[in-house]
Write a protein that holds these residues in place. Sequence first.
Motif, mmCIF file in Angstrom:
data_model
loop_
_atom_site.group_PDB
_atom_site.id
_atom_site.type_symbol
_atom_site.label_atom_id
_atom_site.label_comp_id
_atom_site.label_asym_id
_atom_site.label_seq_id
_atom_site.Cartn_x
_atom_site.Cartn_y
_atom_site.Cartn_z
ATOM 1 N N LYS A 40 119.136 -65.318 135.320
ATOM 2 C CA LYS A 40 119.280 -63.948 134.837
ATOM 3 C C LYS A 40 119.854 -63.001 135.874
ATOM 4 O O LYS A 40 120.646 -62.114 135.561
ATOM 5 N N LYS A 57 108.897 -57.392 140.090
ATOM 6 C CA LYS A 57 110.039 -58.133 140.617
ATOM 7 C C LYS A 57 110.132 -57.998 142.137
ATOM 8 O O LYS A 57 110.364 -58.988 142.838
ATOM 9 N N LYS A 81 106.518 -64.957 134.629
ATOM 10 C CA LYS A 81 105.974 -65.046 133.272
ATOM 11 C C LYS A 81 105.711 -66.501 132.922
ATOM 12 O O LYS A 81 106.569 -67.356 133.118
ATOM 13 N N SER A 112 116.672 -65.127 139.833
ATOM 14 C CA SER A 112 115.684 -64.955 138.774
ATOM 15 C C SER A 112 116.033 -65.946 137.675
ATOM 16 O O SER A 112 117.110 -65.854 137.074
ATOM 17 N N ASP A 133 108.727 -69.642 127.150
ATOM 18 C CA ASP A 133 109.559 -69.470 128.338
ATOM 19 C C ASP A 133 108.724 -69.334 129.607
ATOM 20 O O ASP A 133 107.636 -68.758 129.586
ATOM 21 N N VAL A 159 114.918 -68.492 134.226
ATOM 22 C CA VAL A 159 114.020 -68.694 133.088
ATOM 23 C C VAL A 159 114.361 -70.027 132.430
ATOM 24 O O VAL A 159 115.527 -70.373 132.271
ATOM 25 N N THR A 160 113.328 -70.790 132.112
ATOM 26 C CA THR A 160 113.505 -72.025 131.365
ATOM 27 C C THR A 160 112.908 -71.860 129.972
ATOM 28 O O THR A 160 111.844 -71.256 129.814
ATOM 29 N N HIS A 161 113.610 -72.389 128.982
ATOM 30 C CA HIS A 161 113.148 -72.306 127.595
ATOM 31 C C HIS A 161 112.469 -73.607 127.165
ATOM 32 O O HIS A 161 112.294 -73.847 125.972
ATOM 33 N N GLU A 197 118.347 -70.586 132.206
ATOM 34 C CA GLU A 197 119.210 -69.411 132.369
ATOM 35 C C GLU A 197 118.934 -68.741 133.716
ATOM 36 O O GLU A 197 117.770 -68.574 134.097
ATOM 37 N N ASN A 208 125.704 -62.891 134.761
ATOM 38 C CA ASN A 208 124.829 -63.743 133.966
ATOM 39 C C ASN A 208 125.605 -64.714 133.071
ATOM 40 O O ASN A 208 125.285 -65.909 133.026
ATOM 41 N N GLU A 217 109.395 -67.865 133.456
ATOM 42 C CA GLU A 217 110.333 -67.118 134.280
ATOM 43 C C GLU A 217 109.805 -67.020 135.708
ATOM 44 O O GLU A 217 108.609 -66.796 135.912
#
Length: 206
Positions: free
Chosen positions: A83, A41, A131, A101, A111, A103-105, A81, A63, A113
């Motif tokens: 995070k 990170k 990720k 930070s 995912d 993240v997409t689903h 999202e 969050n 990130e």
Amino acid sequence: MKNMLKDAVILLIITVIAGASLGFVYSITKEPIKEAEAKTKEKAYKEVFESAESFDDYSDFTNPEASDSLKWSTEGFDKVEIKEASLAKDKEGGVQGVILSVVTHEGFGGDIEFAMGIMNDGTLNGISILKISETPGLGMRANDVLKPQYQGKKVDSFLVTKTGLSSDNEIDAISGATITSKALTKAVNAGLYYFNNYIGGGLNEE
């Protein structure tokens, strides 16, 4: 009956031993994994904000509130999202911008990130993918093809195109990986939306 009871006792003993072993392994590996994630990170944060000397948690961020702000927006960000949010600071402690930070689903392979750095004036410094598990040779080219296109742009949102770039707000899709291109770009847009509507000029008050 005795054999059944014996077998049950043996199974119970095996289960207890296996559980204890897993707990022991977890206790040993938990800290190294946590340290590795922290280093990854920090490296990503430094990539999207090279000039920053330190990174601190953004105190006004939570969050649940961030996720709800995206979920109930009219922009279609319900599968994205945010995070974490951190402040990028210079040597004197002045705030240069914020790092989100995200993240997409909606990735083709699961995912995606990434971290994204946004300067005080809304300019997107860039993104760093943390990720991703897209298709090799296609969506996995996001680092090479998509990532450079976001860097240094000051726009409210990006639009994915397949016909080449004609303006700053356009992102040329990866050939054969439109789903990945759209998923990542929508997530970047979600980050910009959150910054512009919920953070913006408030950074200088930190």
